[in-house]
Enzyme design. Structure first.
Site, PDB file in Angstrom:
ATOM      1  N   GLY A 102      59.469  86.526  36.509  1.00 37.90           N
ATOM      2  CA  GLY A 102      57.823  87.007  36.896  1.00 37.90           C
ATOM      3  C   GLY A 102      57.286  85.956  37.342  1.00 37.90           C
ATOM      4  O   GLY A 102      57.928  85.064  38.381  1.00 37.90           O
ATOM      5  N   HIS A 103      56.556  86.158  36.590  1.00 39.27           N
ATOM      6  CA  HIS A 103      55.612  84.140  37.340  1.00 39.27           C
ATOM      7  C   HIS A 103      56.067  83.329  37.444  1.00 39.27           C
ATOM      8  O   HIS A 103      55.777  82.522  38.501  1.00 39.27           O
ATOM      9  CB  HIS A 103      53.568  84.634  36.954  1.00 39.27           C
ATOM     10  CG  HIS A 103      53.035  85.830  36.877  1.00 39.27           C
ATOM     11  ND1 HIS A 103      53.635  86.746  36.222  1.00 39.27           N
ATOM     12  CD2 HIS A 103      51.700  86.237  38.113  1.00 39.27           C
ATOM     13  CE1 HIS A 103      52.668  87.856  36.931  1.00 39.27           C
ATOM     14  NE2 HIS A 103      51.558  87.108  37.303  1.00 39.27           N
ATOM     15  N   LYS A 115      42.610  78.642  20.526  1.00 44.70           N
ATOM     16  CA  LYS A 115      43.373  79.682  20.359  1.00 44.70           C
ATOM     17  C   LYS A 115      42.340  80.508  20.406  1.00 44.70           C
ATOM     18  O   LYS A 115      42.813  80.547  19.062  1.00 44.70           O
ATOM     19  CB  LYS A 115      44.935  80.063  20.300  1.00 44.70           C
ATOM     20  CG  LYS A 115      45.616  81.258  21.340  1.00 44.70           C
ATOM     21  CD  LYS A 115      46.380  80.457  22.401  1.00 44.70           C
ATOM     22  CE  LYS A 115      47.513  81.399  22.855  1.00 44.70           C
ATOM     23  NZ  LYS A 115      47.944  80.687  24.451  1.00 44.70           N
TER      24      LYS A 115
HETATM   25  P1  NAD Z   1      55.586  87.037  32.759  1.00 42.56           P
HETATM   26  O1  NAD Z   1      55.592  87.945  31.984  1.00 42.56           O
HETATM   27  O2  NAD Z   1      55.415  87.110  34.162  1.00 42.56           O
HETATM   28  O3  NAD Z   1      57.347  87.178  33.373  1.00 42.56           O
HETATM   29  C1  NAD Z   1      58.368  87.531  32.293  1.00 42.56           C
HETATM   30  C2  NAD Z   1      59.239  88.285  33.198  1.00 42.56           C
HETATM   31  O4  NAD Z   1      60.131  87.857  31.828  1.00 42.56           O
HETATM   32  C3  NAD Z   1      59.205  89.435  32.759  1.00 42.56           C
HETATM   33  O5  NAD Z   1      59.400  90.181  34.486  1.00 42.56           O
HETATM   34  C4  NAD Z   1      59.940  89.756  31.663  1.00 42.56           C
HETATM   35  O6  NAD Z   1      60.627  91.283  32.614  1.00 42.56           O
HETATM   36  C5  NAD Z   1      60.832  89.090  31.486  1.00 42.56           C
HETATM   37  N1  NAD Z   1      61.926  89.656  30.469  1.00 42.56           N
HETATM   38  C6  NAD Z   1      61.436  89.713  29.299  1.00 42.56           C
HETATM   39  N2  NAD Z   1      62.451  90.239  28.682  1.00 42.56           N
HETATM   40  C7  NAD Z   1      63.601  89.738  29.150  1.00 42.56           C
HETATM   41  C8  NAD Z   1      65.262  89.101  28.855  1.00 42.56           C
HETATM   42  N3  NAD Z   1      65.067  89.808  27.610  1.00 42.56           N
HETATM   43  N4  NAD Z   1      65.655  89.063  29.568  1.00 42.56           N
HETATM   44  C9  NAD Z   1      65.142  89.052  31.101  1.00 42.56           C
HETATM   45  N5  NAD Z   1      63.723  88.672  31.382  1.00 42.56           N
HETATM   46  C10 NAD Z   1      63.576  89.386  30.301  1.00 42.56           C
HETATM   47  O7  NAD Z   1      55.352  85.986  32.574  1.00 42.56           O
HETATM   48  P2  NAD Z   1      55.513  84.527  33.095  1.00 42.56           P
HETATM   49  O8  NAD Z   1      53.862  84.143  33.178  1.00 42.56           O
HETATM   50  O9  NAD Z   1      56.432  83.892  34.351  1.00 42.56           O
HETATM   51  O10 NAD Z   1      55.081  83.271  31.271  1.00 42.56           O
HETATM   52  C11 NAD Z   1      56.380  83.312  31.052  1.00 42.56           C
HETATM   53  C12 NAD Z   1      56.868  82.569  30.099  1.00 42.56           C
HETATM   54  O11 NAD Z   1      56.066  80.943  29.960  1.00 42.56           O
HETATM   55  C13 NAD Z   1      56.805  82.843  29.356  1.00 42.56           C
HETATM   56  O12 NAD Z   1      57.450  82.739  27.596  1.00 42.56           O
HETATM   57  C14 NAD Z   1      55.413  82.258  28.609  1.00 42.56           C
HETATM   58  O13 NAD Z   1      53.974  82.031  27.296  1.00 42.56           O
HETATM   59  C15 NAD Z   1      55.352  81.022  29.997  1.00 42.56           C
HETATM   60  N6  NAD Z   1      54.324  80.022  30.153  1.00 42.56           N
HETATM   61  C16 NAD Z   1      53.968  80.799  31.203  1.00 42.56           C
HETATM   62  C17 NAD Z   1      52.978  79.819  31.728  1.00 42.56           C
HETATM   63  C18 NAD Z   1      52.146  79.977  33.254  1.00 42.56           C
HETATM   64  O14 NAD Z   1      51.508  79.760  34.099  1.00 42.56           O
HETATM   65  N7  NAD Z   1      52.463  82.167  33.167  1.00 42.56           N
HETATM   66  C19 NAD Z   1      52.155  79.130  31.522  1.00 42.56           C
HETATM   67  C20 NAD Z   1      53.374  77.812  30.498  1.00 42.56           C
HETATM   68  C21 NAD Z   1      54.177  79.154  30.005  1.00 42.56           C
END
Ligand code: NAD
Length: 362
Positions: free
Chosen positions: A193-194, A92
């Protein structure tokens, strides 16, 4: 030694003794004054292959916090890559600074830093980085993945991550209810989110009763306008009545405060580091009879996707195919945990460690 999200890797001891405790092979510091780049790459293990894991761009309050994060995250990648069956080790990178300092020059300098490691570390996107940033890095090194589709990459990995989480939910449902049919189950997706929004799509398609929350109102209305879901208050989720809790926002939501109050049978979500203190909170869930599908297994679809891209001849359907294996792996580990009397988190770690030791002995 168990690893918390926050403190166990803190540098109260010398860096070398922490590296020794956690098993890191290499931690490299890089500074480039003209571009303002301050970066750290931590390589935890290269037993299964080069250390693979994203670069995090974050305004760390101190160098110590940045090192701590790099150590913790790279170790997590070793186990995530191992349990997902990838021939990749754990690494990382972190870049210290505010988003304002990000420039082509800084990112290309970072690319040269990665290149200098000769392929021991392969980077991808993480918090604070985007596909365009990967392109700048890629101008200086081939040890990068997660490029946009236009540039011949695999594009956004989130739908694949969500698919893996969905597989984890189905495996946990199978174990808990005797069937992986989740129609009619009340499933709370925290954070749309995503990953969360893609997960909602899959759950709604299967006629689950989906509840959502997000602190971003735009995200909430976009998802609520697209799918039949119930919106709940983001600050008031712990006492919700639900069958399945799918954390897809931030980590550490499983802690001393939330676990005694949770009313669900299953926890399976995409967020990283859901357990605030891994061993303690996994044990608390076990004692409450809540089935926890380990985050680092079921959210590995994203790394599977970028790994496939790095290996060449990327085809998204192959990434989905490999991600589908999460279902069987999860079922297997839930069974192992039950038979051996350990938590599901410990069982997952053990599976990852067993794969690494088998390769070490080869
Ligand atoms: P993102 O930023 O697109 O989405 C996260 C969402 O959570 C945002 O819309 C944000 O507003 C919301 N959020 C933040 N705090 C909150 C709360 N207290 N209550 C409710 N909603 C809240 O991120 P992502 O890419 O969707 O990733 C989400 C999680 O998954 C993260 O922990 C990330 O590390 C993990 N993750 C993502 C991927 C990936 O492919 N994107 C892969 C592995 C792990």
């Amino acid at each position: 030694m168990h690893l918390t999200n926050h403190s166990d890797t803190s540098l109260k001891k010398s860096l070398h003794s922490v590296m020794g405790d956690l098993g890191h092979e290499q931690v490299v510091f890089y500074s480039d004054v003209p571009t303002g780049l301050k970066a750290i790459i931590a390589i935890h293990s290269t037993v299964l292959g080069p250390g693979m894991g994203g670069t995090r761009f974050w305004n760390y309050a101190s160098d110590e916090k940045a090192v701590t994060d790099a150590l913790r995250l790279s170790r997590g990648m070793t186990y995530k890559n191992a349990i997902a069956g990838l021939n990749a080790g754990g690494g990382k990178a972190v870049i210290i600074g505010s988003p304002g300092i990000k420039s082509e020059a800084l990112l290309r300098s970072f690319g040269r830093f990665i290149d200098g490691l000769g392929g021991q570390y392969i980077t991808a996107e993480d918090v604070g980085m985007c596909a365009q940033d990967m392109e700048y890095i890629g101008m200086e090194t081939s040890y990068v993945t997660g490029l946009s589709e236009i540039k011949g990459g695999g594009g956004d990995p989130s739908p694949v991550t969500a698919y893996g989480v969905y597989m984890g939910i189905k495996a946990a449902a199978n174990k808990t209810y005797g069937s992986d049919d989740i129609s009619g189950k009340r499933i709370f997706v925290q954070g749309v989110g995503h990953v969360g929004s893609q997960l909602v799509k899959l759950l709604v398609k299967e006629h689950a009763e989906v509840l959502i929350s997000d602190i971003d109102e735009h995200r909430v209305s976009e998802v609520a306008n697209t799918y039949k879901v119930e919106v709940v208050d983001a600050s008031n989720w712990v006492d919700l009545s639900m069958d399945i809790y799918a954390p897809c926002a931030l980590g550490a939501t499983l802690n001393n405060e939330s676990i005694p109050r949770l009313k669900c049978q299953i926890i399976a979500g995409g967020a990283n580091n859901q357990l605030e203190v891994e061993d303690i909170h996994a044990q608390m869930l076990e004692e409450r009879g809540i089935v926890y599908a380990p985050d680092f297994l079921i959210n590995s679809g994203g790394i599977i996707n970028v790994y496939q891209e790095y290996m060449g001849n990327y085809r998204r359907e192959l990434a989905y195919q490999k991600t589908e294996e999460i279902y069987e792996i999860c079922l297997d580990l839930l069974e192992k945990a039950k038979n051996t009397g350990v938590t599901t988190h410990q069982a997952a770690l053990q599976m990852a460690k067993d794969r690494i030791s088998a390769m070490e002995q080869d």
